[in-house]
Write an enzyme that holds these catalytic residues in place. Structure first.
Site, mmCIF file in Angstrom:
data_model
loop_
_atom_site.group_PDB
_atom_site.id
_atom_site.type_symbol
_atom_site.label_atom_id
_atom_site.label_comp_id
_atom_site.label_asym_id
_atom_site.label_seq_id
_atom_site.Cartn_x
_atom_site.Cartn_y
_atom_site.Cartn_z
ATOM 1 N N ARG A 12 0.811 -1.220 0.000
ATOM 2 C CA ARG A 12 0.000 0.000 0.000
ATOM 3 C C ARG A 12 0.844 1.269 0.000
ATOM 4 N NH1 ARG A 12 -5.271 -0.012 0.181
ATOM 5 N NH2 ARG A 12 -5.222 2.214 0.618
ATOM 6 N N THR A 163 -19.560 4.968 15.073
ATOM 7 C CA THR A 163 -20.673 5.616 15.763
ATOM 8 C C THR A 163 -21.943 4.828 15.476
ATOM 9 O OG1 THR A 163 -19.604 7.773 15.431
ATOM 10 C CG2 THR A 163 -21.909 7.778 16.142
ATOM 11 N N HIS A 184 -8.236 6.669 4.124
ATOM 12 C CA HIS A 184 -8.045 6.062 2.809
ATOM 13 C C HIS A 184 -6.591 5.619 2.582
ATOM 14 C CE1 HIS A 184 -9.387 4.843 -0.995
ATOM 15 N NE2 HIS A 184 -9.888 5.968 -1.474
ATOM 16 N N ASP A 188 -9.329 0.799 1.691
ATOM 17 C CA ASP A 188 -10.225 1.228 0.621
ATOM 18 C C ASP A 188 -11.648 0.750 0.924
ATOM 19 O OD1 ASP A 188 -7.892 2.138 -0.718
ATOM 20 O OD2 ASP A 188 -7.569 0.115 -1.508
#
Length: 206
Positions: A12, A163, A184, A188
């Site tokens: 990543r 939440t 991000h 993803d």
């Protein structure tokens, strides 16, 4: 334990550099969880939800990433930190409970923490908050369709924030909203959708 990530070998790296350094980006999505199984079995709802979230989070490295002292790395485990409401003065406090893979063990630990610290006023209800936590809160007064947090200067906060909202019964099913806020740079849409699916599967299996 916090283990630094080798950026040179990390798949990543390109995405992290883009969404953290060049174009800082977090995103949120709101989904509905089916809690029918939990309600029908008379299981305490809030700790069941916290447990399901903690279990799913701890399965995947992308949700345990963090930046510590300027170094990107991954914790081997995250503990859930959650809010409790004080009707007396309309404030809340943060508690935390060490994650246990066994739900019965986690529920016992949660109930012990609640009994000991729920009366403690102030922002931090239970002391000694570990550095390896993620946040859960519940807004049981609203069955919302969308929710997002606006965090100023927090684009380096990589851990997820959850939440929960008020549940409703419709056509024999009981559901509630879950808002998920993530970074991000480390995950993803695919990863977030997988997380939500696993949370649902855990709730169904309790």
């Amino acid at each position: 334990m916090f283990t630094p990530i080798d950026l040179a070998a990390w798949p990543r790296r390109e995405y992290f550099e883009h969404y953290v350094h060049r174009n800082p980006c977090t995103y949120s999505m709101t989904v509905r969880l089916d809690i029918t199984n939990v309600k029908e079995k008379g299981i305490r709802l809030y700790p069941a939800l916290i447990y399901a979230l903690a279990t799913a989070v701890n399965r995947h490295e992308e949700f345990r990433c963090s930046i510590k002292d300027g170094v990107l790395g991954c914790y081997d485990r995250l503990e859930p930190s959650y809010t409790v409401f004080h009707r007396e003065n309309e404030t809340f406090s943060l508690l935390w409970t060490a994650y246990e893979p066994d739900f019965s063990a986690f529920l016992a630990a949660y109930e012990a923490d609640l009994a000991r610290f729920v009366g403690q006023m102030g922002f931090q209800g239970k002391p000694n908050l570990p550095e390896n936590t993620f946040d859960v809160s519940m807004i049981p007064w609203a069955n919302f369709e969308g929710f997002n947090l606006n965090l100023q200067q927090c684009y380096d906060h990589l851990r997820p924030i959850f939440t929960l909202g008020r549940y409703e019964e419709r056509e024999g099913r009981c559901t509630l909203p879950l808002a998920v806020q993530v970074h991000h740079g480390v995950c993803d849409g695919y990863h977030t959708c997988r997380l939500v699916q696993e949370v649902q599967e855990i709730l169904d299996s309790l």
